[in-house]
Design an enzyme around this catalytic site. Structure first.
Site, PDB file in Angstrom:
ATOM      1  N   GLN A   1     -13.764  30.899 -29.938  1.00 44.50           N
ATOM      2  CA  GLN A   1     -12.545  31.389 -29.288  1.00 44.50           C
ATOM      3  C   GLN A   1     -11.855  30.234 -28.570  1.00 44.50           C
ATOM      4  OE1 GLN A   1     -13.531  35.416 -27.247  1.00 44.50           O
ATOM      5  NE2 GLN A   1     -15.463  34.365 -27.477  1.00 44.50           N
TER       6      GLN A   1
ATOM      7  N   HIS B   1      -8.788  31.343 -32.279  1.00 45.44           N
ATOM      8  CA  HIS B   1      -7.655  31.386 -31.333  1.00 45.44           C
ATOM      9  C   HIS B   1      -6.791  30.128 -31.464  1.00 45.44           C
ATOM     10  CE1 HIS B   1      -9.681  34.542 -28.464  1.00 45.44           C
ATOM     11  NE2 HIS B   1      -9.249  35.060 -29.599  1.00 45.44           N
TER      12      HIS B   1
HETATM   13  P1  NAD Z   1     -14.691  33.972 -20.481  1.00 47.93           P
HETATM   14  O1  NAD Z   1     -14.188  33.096 -19.393  1.00 47.93           O
HETATM   15  O2  NAD Z   1     -14.253  35.387 -20.514  1.00 47.93           O
HETATM   16  O3  NAD Z   1     -16.293  33.978 -20.384  1.00 47.93           O
HETATM   17  C1  NAD Z   1     -17.013  32.784 -20.285  1.00 47.93           C
HETATM   18  C2  NAD Z   1     -18.463  33.161 -20.032  1.00 47.93           C
HETATM   19  O4  NAD Z   1     -19.217  31.956 -20.090  1.00 47.93           O
HETATM   20  C3  NAD Z   1     -18.678  33.782 -18.654  1.00 47.93           C
HETATM   21  O5  NAD Z   1     -19.321  35.037 -18.817  1.00 47.93           O
HETATM   22  C4  NAD Z   1     -19.601  32.765 -17.942  1.00 47.93           C
HETATM   23  O6  NAD Z   1     -20.643  33.388 -17.206  1.00 47.93           O
HETATM   24  C5  NAD Z   1     -20.199  31.985 -19.073  1.00 47.93           C
HETATM   25  N1  NAD Z   1     -20.486  30.574 -18.768  1.00 47.93           N
HETATM   26  C6  NAD Z   1     -19.753  29.713 -18.037  1.00 47.93           C
HETATM   27  N2  NAD Z   1     -20.325  28.487 -18.026  1.00 47.93           N
HETATM   28  C7  NAD Z   1     -21.451  28.605 -18.765  1.00 47.93           C
HETATM   29  C8  NAD Z   1     -22.474  27.695 -19.147  1.00 47.93           C
HETATM   30  N3  NAD Z   1     -22.469  26.415 -18.746  1.00 47.93           N
HETATM   31  N4  NAD Z   1     -23.484  28.145 -19.939  1.00 47.93           N
HETATM   32  C9  NAD Z   1     -23.531  29.461 -20.333  1.00 47.93           C
HETATM   33  N5  NAD Z   1     -22.597  30.356 -20.013  1.00 47.93           N
HETATM   34  C10 NAD Z   1     -21.560  29.932 -19.247  1.00 47.93           C
HETATM   35  O7  NAD Z   1     -14.410  33.242 -21.861  1.00 47.93           O
HETATM   36  P2  NAD Z   1     -14.290  33.824 -23.355  1.00 47.93           P
HETATM   37  O8  NAD Z   1     -15.291  34.894 -23.586  1.00 47.93           O
HETATM   38  O9  NAD Z   1     -14.237  32.647 -24.250  1.00 47.93           O
HETATM   39  O10 NAD Z   1     -12.871  34.563 -23.404  1.00 47.93           O
HETATM   40  C11 NAD Z   1     -11.740  34.082 -22.768  1.00 47.93           C
HETATM   41  C12 NAD Z   1     -10.612  33.536 -23.598  1.00 47.93           C
HETATM   42  O11 NAD Z   1     -10.325  32.331 -22.946  1.00 47.93           O
HETATM   43  C13 NAD Z   1     -10.798  33.143 -25.013  1.00 47.93           C
HETATM   44  O12 NAD Z   1      -9.811  33.775 -25.718  1.00 47.93           O
HETATM   45  C14 NAD Z   1     -10.516  31.625 -25.075  1.00 47.93           C
HETATM   46  O13 NAD Z   1      -9.574  31.366 -26.103  1.00 47.93           O
HETATM   47  C15 NAD Z   1      -9.865  31.302 -23.797  1.00 47.93           C
HETATM   48  N6  NAD Z   1     -10.260  30.047 -23.110  1.00 47.93           N
HETATM   49  C16 NAD Z   1     -10.592  28.924 -23.822  1.00 47.93           C
HETATM   50  C17 NAD Z   1     -10.983  27.767 -23.166  1.00 47.93           C
HETATM   51  C18 NAD Z   1     -11.356  26.558 -23.982  1.00 47.93           C
HETATM   52  O14 NAD Z   1     -10.804  26.360 -25.074  1.00 47.93           O
HETATM   53  N7  NAD Z   1     -12.304  25.743 -23.522  1.00 47.93           N
HETATM   54  C19 NAD Z   1     -11.041  27.738 -21.766  1.00 47.93           C
HETATM   55  C20 NAD Z   1     -10.669  28.911 -21.059  1.00 47.93           C
HETATM   56  C21 NAD Z   1     -10.300  30.064 -21.753  1.00 47.93           C
END
Ligand code: NAD
Length: 248
Positions: A104, A122
């Site tokens: 995602q 995404h």
């Molecule tokens: P989310 O923020 O909803 O969930 C992230 C999960 O990861 C949380 O439940 C958290 O507890 C867990 N987490 C955080 N750090 C961690 C680690 N080091 N090890 C294990 N678990 C960890 O994110 P999602 O489910 O990807 O959904 C949110 C949307 O946000 C997606 O559509 C995505 O496209 C977008 N998004 C993308 C980025 C990116 O590209 N890096 C960043 C932020 C949001």
């Protein structure tokens, strides 16, 4: 069960799986320094509301605000490096255990780490395109024009607005999503979910279609009860430990 027993259980499941795929979310990239959406205190929800600012409506109704408020986050991924979690998934694929990754994330980090089969459901921050004539540009074109002082990047061919090739809230899902979903439904017998709250649809529905589920996530998810094993530890350490156990 303690952490090491959970890792051993995950390793046994991975060894037996015939068709293992991995679903990743923002949590796999927090160890690279990119904040996720829903982690308490550091999650992006605390700073800006992506459901308001990272939407198609926001981009089309007030593009200069979109480029000022939502876009800098996407532009900041450029200098970020893949971490141990991304590297471990590259290893799992090379070792023949992992068939592919559905991510995602739009940060390009799986591809930059060297994973070969990746569905970026995404979108990504390598490309951009014109909403008027569909002409494609590099993502850098957006940054370049904003740095030159333009409030909204424009197409050099038709003058239409340029936008990043990412799925904003309200956008249709790209073909990559449908391809990945079909593979999960028809071929996948084990899904390894890493760093996703499993709350953003339609991707959050994918674990429903698999018989075996491993979850590595710091916070609880709606699928924890269905999972064969849940490991509530950091993705980088856990995936590295899994690869080490599979290599010995
Ligand atoms: P989310 O923020 O909803 O969930 C992230 C999960 O990861 C949380 O439940 C958290 O507890 C867990 N987490 C955080 N750090 C961690 C680690 N080091 N090890 C294990 N678990 C960890 O994110 P999602 O489910 O990807 O959904 C949110 C949307 O946000 C997606 O559509 C995505 O496209 C977008 N998004 C993308 C980025 C990116 O590209 N890096 C960043 C932020 C949001």
């Amino acid at each position: 069960m303690d952490y090491y027993e959970r890792v051993s259980k995950a390793v046994e499941i991975i060894k037996k799986a015939e068709s293992l795929y991995c679903l990743t979310g923002a949590g796999i990239s927090t160890e690279s320094g990119i904040p996720d959406f829903r982690s308490p205190k550091t999650g992006l929800w605390e700073k800006i509301d992506p459901m308001k600012e990272s939407t198609v409506e926001a981009l089309y109704t007030n593009p200069s605000r979109f480029y000022k408020v939502a876009f800098p986050r996407y532009a900041s991924f450029k200098g970020v490096k893949p971490n141990d979690g991304h590297a471990a998934l590259v290893e799992l694929e090379k070792m023949g255990y992992l068939k592919g990754i559905i991510t995602q994330n739009i940060d390009n980090l799986h591809k930059r780490a060297g994973s070969r089969k990746v569905w970026e459901v995404h979108g990504n921050t390598r490309k951009s395109y014109c909403i008027g004539c569909d002409a494609e540009y590099a993502f850098e074109k957006l940054i370049e024009q904003l740095e030159k002082g333009k409030k909204v990047p424009g197409c050099e061919k038709c003058g239409g607005m340029l936008r990043p090739d990412i799925v904003l809230f309200g956008d249709p899902m790209p073909q990559a999503y449908y391809n990945a979903a079909e593979v999960i439904r028809k071929q996948c017998d084990c899904l390894l979910v890493v760093g996703s709250s499993l709350q953003v649809q339609p991707v959050a529905a994918l674990p429903r279609f698999v018989s075996s589920l491993i979850i590595i996530n710091l916070q609880p998810t709606p699928y924890d009860k269905k999972a064969d094993v849940v490991i509530r530890e950091k993705a980088g350490k856990t995936l590295k430990d899994i690869v080490t156990a599979l290599s010995t």
